[in-house]
Design a protein around this motif. Structure first.
Motif, PDB file in Angstrom:
ATOM      1  N   PRO A   1      16.569   0.424  34.845  1.00 20.83           N
ATOM      2  CA  PRO A   1      16.159   1.692  35.469  1.00 20.83           C
ATOM      3  C   PRO A   1      15.720   1.517  36.927  1.00 20.83           C
ATOM      4  O   PRO A   1      15.940   2.396  37.766  1.00 20.83           O
ATOM      5  N   TYR A   2      15.110   0.393  37.212  1.00 22.40           N
ATOM      6  CA  TYR A   2      14.691   0.053  38.572  1.00 22.40           C
ATOM      7  C   TYR A   2      15.911  -0.034  39.481  1.00 22.40           C
ATOM      8  O   TYR A   2      15.909   0.528  40.587  1.00 22.40           O
ATOM      9  N   ASN A  34      10.367  -4.731  48.019  1.00 21.81           N
ATOM     10  CA  ASN A  34       9.898  -3.432  47.551  1.00 21.81           C
ATOM     11  C   ASN A  34       8.674  -2.994  48.353  1.00 21.81           C
ATOM     12  O   ASN A  34       8.622  -1.863  48.851  1.00 21.81           O
ATOM     13  N   PHE A  58      14.673  -4.067  34.170  1.00 22.72           N
ATOM     14  CA  PHE A  58      15.076  -3.895  35.565  1.00 22.72           C
ATOM     15  C   PHE A  58      16.242  -2.918  35.741  1.00 22.72           C
ATOM     16  O   PHE A  58      16.554  -2.538  36.869  1.00 22.72           O
ATOM     17  N   ALA A 115       7.495   8.152  39.225  1.00 22.96           N
ATOM     18  CA  ALA A 115       8.595   7.200  38.991  1.00 22.96           C
ATOM     19  C   ALA A 115       8.174   5.783  39.345  1.00 22.96           C
ATOM     20  O   ALA A 115       8.412   4.846  38.575  1.00 22.96           O
ATOM     21  N   TRP A 116       7.537   5.620  40.502  1.00 25.11           N
ATOM     22  CA  TRP A 116       7.166   4.267  40.927  1.00 25.11           C
ATOM     23  C   TRP A 116       6.103   3.648  40.036  1.00 25.11           C
ATOM     24  O   TRP A 116       6.138   2.444  39.783  1.00 25.11           O
ATOM     25  N   TRP A 151      17.136   3.498  40.127  1.00 19.18           N
ATOM     26  CA  TRP A 151      16.264   4.232  41.045  1.00 19.18           C
ATOM     27  C   TRP A 151      16.435   3.732  42.479  1.00 19.18           C
ATOM     28  O   TRP A 151      16.491   4.527  43.417  1.00 19.18           O
ATOM     29  N   MET A 164       7.052  -1.599  34.489  1.00 20.77           N
ATOM     30  CA  MET A 164       8.216  -2.314  33.957  1.00 20.77           C
ATOM     31  C   MET A 164       8.497  -3.591  34.758  1.00 20.77           C
ATOM     32  O   MET A 164       8.813  -4.639  34.177  1.00 20.77           O
ATOM     33  N   ILE A 165       8.366  -3.526  36.072  1.00 17.28           N
ATOM     34  CA  ILE A 165       8.554  -4.700  36.935  1.00 17.28           C
ATOM     35  C   ILE A 165       7.526  -5.774  36.576  1.00 17.28           C
ATOM     36  O   ILE A 165       7.846  -6.964  36.487  1.00 17.28           O
ATOM     37  N   LEU A 197       7.959   2.451  37.015  1.00 16.83           N
ATOM     38  CA  LEU A 197       8.781   1.293  37.387  1.00 16.83           C
ATOM     39  C   LEU A 197       7.924   0.063  37.663  1.00 16.83           C
ATOM     40  O   LEU A 197       8.290  -1.051  37.267  1.00 16.83           O
ATOM     41  N   TYR A 198       6.787   0.239  38.321  1.00 16.60           N
ATOM     42  CA  TYR A 198       5.916  -0.910  38.605  1.00 16.60           C
ATOM     43  C   TYR A 198       5.404  -1.549  37.318  1.00 16.60           C
ATOM     44  O   TYR A 198       5.286  -2.778  37.239  1.00 16.60           O
TER      45      TYR A 198
END
Length: 147
Positions: A128-129, A81, A126, A46-47, A132, A53-54, A50-51
């Motif tokens: 989904p972030y 984070n 952001f 997941a991270w 989460w 996407m970030i 997400l990273y």
């Protein structure tokens, strides 16, 4: 494209480094946890997603307004984070980690609010972030309450 690569490698690389140097370990394994804790393998997967996407959102913001408020908020959320794992897993400060997650959630929502009218894709990356981190906050709060 080089800037995008720098953002992705930087964010994902630092995220992995912080994760690898602040492992949950025996302390975390010994805590009482709620039944909705995801399996351990889910967190790095997941991270990592997400990273990426970030990083893409940050790169898009940097391209359009490198010294603007949204870029500042992006940097703040990344700092929060990256602070969470050392506080939670190395310092064993469950309550302080929860405070960080609350601040992180506020920063994420603020970033979305700043970018929604200017760069809908950056804002959307952001969402989904935010979901989460909200889940992580509930999980963190439950662990704090149970221990």
């Amino acid at each position: 494209m080089l800037q995008l690569l720098v953002f992705v490698v930087g964010v994902v690389g630092l995220g992995w480094l912080i994760g690898a140097t602040n492992l949950p370990g025996e302390w975390y394994a010994g805590l009482v946890k709620p039944g909705f804790v995801p399996p351990n393998w889910a967190f790095p997967v997941a991270w990592t997603i997400l990273y990426v996407m970030i990083a893409i959102a940050g790169w898009r913001t940097f391209r359009s307004e490198p010294k603007g408020k949204a870029m500042l908020v992006w940097a703040v959320q990344l700092g929060l984070n990256f602070a969470w794992s050392p506080v939670m897993f190395t310092m064993h400060q469950i309550g302080a980690a929860l405070v960080i997650l609350i601040g992180l959630f506020v920063a994420i929502v603020t970033y979305i609010g700043l970018e929604i009218s200017r760069d809908r894709l950056a804002a959307a990356l952001f969402v989904p972030y935010a979901a989460w981190v909200a889940f992580a906050g509930v999980l963190n709060a439950a662990i704090w309450r149970m221990n």
